[in-house]
Scaffold this active site. Structure first.
Site, PDB file in Angstrom:
ATOM      1  N   LYS A 234      34.780 -13.087  24.247  1.00 48.00           N
ATOM      2  CA  LYS A 234      35.897 -12.405  24.898  1.00 48.00           C
ATOM      3  C   LYS A 234      36.357 -13.111  26.170  1.00 48.00           C
ATOM      4  O   LYS A 234      35.634 -13.914  26.764  1.00 48.00           O
ATOM      5  CB  LYS A 234      35.515 -10.955  25.191  1.00 48.00           C
ATOM      6  CG  LYS A 234      35.610 -10.118  23.908  1.00 48.00           C
ATOM      7  CD  LYS A 234      35.548  -8.650  24.117  1.00 48.00           C
ATOM      8  CE  LYS A 234      35.791  -7.967  22.758  1.00 48.00           C
ATOM      9  NZ  LYS A 234      35.494  -6.553  22.785  1.00 48.00           N
ATOM     10  N   ARG A 268      28.096  -6.519  18.281  1.00 41.30           N
ATOM     11  CA  ARG A 268      29.174  -6.907  17.356  1.00 41.30           C
ATOM     12  C   ARG A 268      29.577  -8.327  17.714  1.00 41.30           C
ATOM     13  O   ARG A 268      30.143  -8.554  18.775  1.00 41.30           O
ATOM     14  CB  ARG A 268      30.329  -5.920  17.522  1.00 41.30           C
ATOM     15  CG  ARG A 268      31.504  -6.153  16.599  1.00 41.30           C
ATOM     16  CD  ARG A 268      32.615  -5.151  16.904  1.00 41.30           C
ATOM     17  NE  ARG A 268      33.768  -5.378  16.075  1.00 41.30           N
ATOM     18  CZ  ARG A 268      34.687  -6.312  16.325  1.00 41.30           C
ATOM     19  NH1 ARG A 268      34.583  -7.084  17.373  1.00 41.30           N
ATOM     20  NH2 ARG A 268      35.715  -6.453  15.505  1.00 41.30           N
TER      21      ARG A 268
HETATM   22  C1  7PJ Z   1      35.668  -4.505  19.694  1.00 48.59           C
HETATM   23  C2  7PJ Z   1      35.944  -3.834  18.518  1.00 48.59           C
HETATM   24  C3  7PJ Z   1      34.670  -3.977  20.567  1.00 48.59           C
HETATM   25  C4  7PJ Z   1      34.359  -2.237  18.956  1.00 48.59           C
HETATM   26  C5  7PJ Z   1      37.235  -5.550  18.702  1.00 48.59           C
HETATM   27  C6  7PJ Z   1      37.085  -8.791  19.041  1.00 48.59           C
HETATM   28  C7  7PJ Z   1      38.237  -7.983  19.475  1.00 48.59           C
HETATM   29  N1  7PJ Z   1      35.299  -2.721  18.137  1.00 48.59           N
HETATM   30  N2  7PJ Z   1      36.943  -4.505  17.900  1.00 48.59           N
HETATM   31  N3  7PJ Z   1      34.062  -2.834  20.145  1.00 48.59           N
HETATM   32  N4  7PJ Z   1      36.473  -5.586  19.788  1.00 48.59           N
HETATM   33  N5  7PJ Z   1      33.707  -1.113  18.623  1.00 48.59           N
HETATM   34  O1  7PJ Z   1      36.865  -8.948  17.851  1.00 48.59           O
HETATM   35  O2  7PJ Z   1      36.402  -9.340  19.916  1.00 48.59           O
HETATM   36  O3  7PJ Z   1      34.375  -4.473  21.647  1.00 48.59           O
HETATM   37  S1  7PJ Z   1      38.514  -6.652  18.338  1.00 48.59           S
END
Ligand code: 7PJ
Length: 299
Positions: A234, A268
């Site tokens: 990020k 994630r």
């Molecule tokens: C996140 C997400 C996060 C959750 C994305 C990326 C951007 N879902 N979806 N938490 N970020 N729960 O893939 O880095 O931080 S999209």
């Protein structure tokens, strides 16, 4: 179907129940990201073809992912959502294929009730919603689908969220927001053991806000629900290191380690193999620490 019937297709009810049990265990779970989008900030366009997205999911499982999160809406700052039909066309074939060909639970990254329903019918056993079930119909859909839900904090909407994020006390405000969403979920009939929380790194937050949240993640974990942390590659890591998105592996792994040590249960990530190795080191130390409490003469 009666309202009390289990909406998960029977073959997937087992996968859902295994996931819920796994979320109750202390070991950190690494979730691999499968973006079926033309415009995600890191891998946008790379896995837009469903067959490539499915292959990528298999690669992540081979690297040690214990879960896959499939998304069809890029939520990068400045982005606008696709139509519902477009989102469904992107994610459903990929979820269907992965749910039938891997042994790990598949989660759907969506905010839309129509997508949630189709995804669960296709084999998804978790809903990951960056809007924390605030879109019309999403809360009731998630409750009826009886799968775990990740409730993420976001200030504003992706199109505008990074223009001027403002908080008086970011950790307190995110904490209160999540408590409020938990209450709404419980009232709507979401099971307590189906709730996962996420402070939403990068979603309507400056670097200072993101760092305060990472440093204070324990206070969110202390609410007693598993916490998901999404820090992988990020912008905040670019701001800290001065590196482009392609050169943020080391900083992503470091951030994942910090999150795990602050109580995160699910990481994630894009880079599964490296993160799994890093978590193995944490776990080895945790085991040694437990042993040293039992046999203090070893330390
Ligand atoms: C996140 C997400 C996060 C959750 C994305 C990326 C951007 N879902 N979806 N938490 N970020 N729960 O893939 O880095 O931080 S999209």
């Amino acid at each position: 179907m009666t309202p009390t019937a289990d909406p998960a297709p029977p073959v997937f009810a087992g996968a859902r129940d295994r996931l819920v049990r796994r979320l109750g265990e202390p070991a950190v779970l690494v979730c691999g990201i499968v973006n079926v989008t033309p415009d995600s900030f890191y891998d946008g366009g790379r896995y837009q073809d469903p067959a490539r997205a499915v292959d990528h999911g298999h690669t992540l499982v081979a690297e040690g992912a214990e879960m896959l999160d499939v998304g069809g809406e890029s939520t990068r700052p400045g982005s606008h959502p696709p139509s519902v039909a477009e989102e469904i066309a992107r994610v459903i074939p990929v979820i269907d294929a992965l749910a039938h060909t891997t042994s790990v639970p598949v989660s759907v990254d969506t905010s839309r009730p129509e997508v949630m329903r189709e995804a669960v019918a296709a084999g998804a056993v978790m809903i990951n919603d960056v809007r924390a079930l605030r879109l019309r119909g999403a809360l009731d859909a998630a409750a009826a689908l009886k799968v775990p839900v990740c409730l993420m904090h976001m200030q504003g909407e992706p199109a505008t969220m990074q223009i001027a994020p403002t908080y008086y006390d970011v950790v307190g405000e995110v904490h209160r927001f999540l408590v409020g969403r938990v209450e709404r979920c419980l009232t709507a009939g979401v099971a307590r053991e189906h709730i996962v929380l996420d402070p939403g790194f990068g979603f309507g937050k400056t670097l200072e806000h993101n760092l305060a949240l990472l440093a204070g993640l324990r206070s969110i974990a202390n609410l007693g629900y598993p916490v998901l942390a999404g820090l992988s590659r990020k912008g905040m890591l670019g701001a800290i290191t001065g590196r482009a998105v392609t050169d943020r592996l080391a900083s992503s792994v470091a951030a994942a380690v910090v999150a795990a040590q602050q109580g995160a249960s699910i990481l994630r990530v894009h880079d599964v193999a490296a993160t799994v190795d890093a978590i193995a080191v944490i776990q080895a130390v945790d085991i040694a620490r437990a042993a040293s409490t039992k046999y203090p003469q070893l330390i």
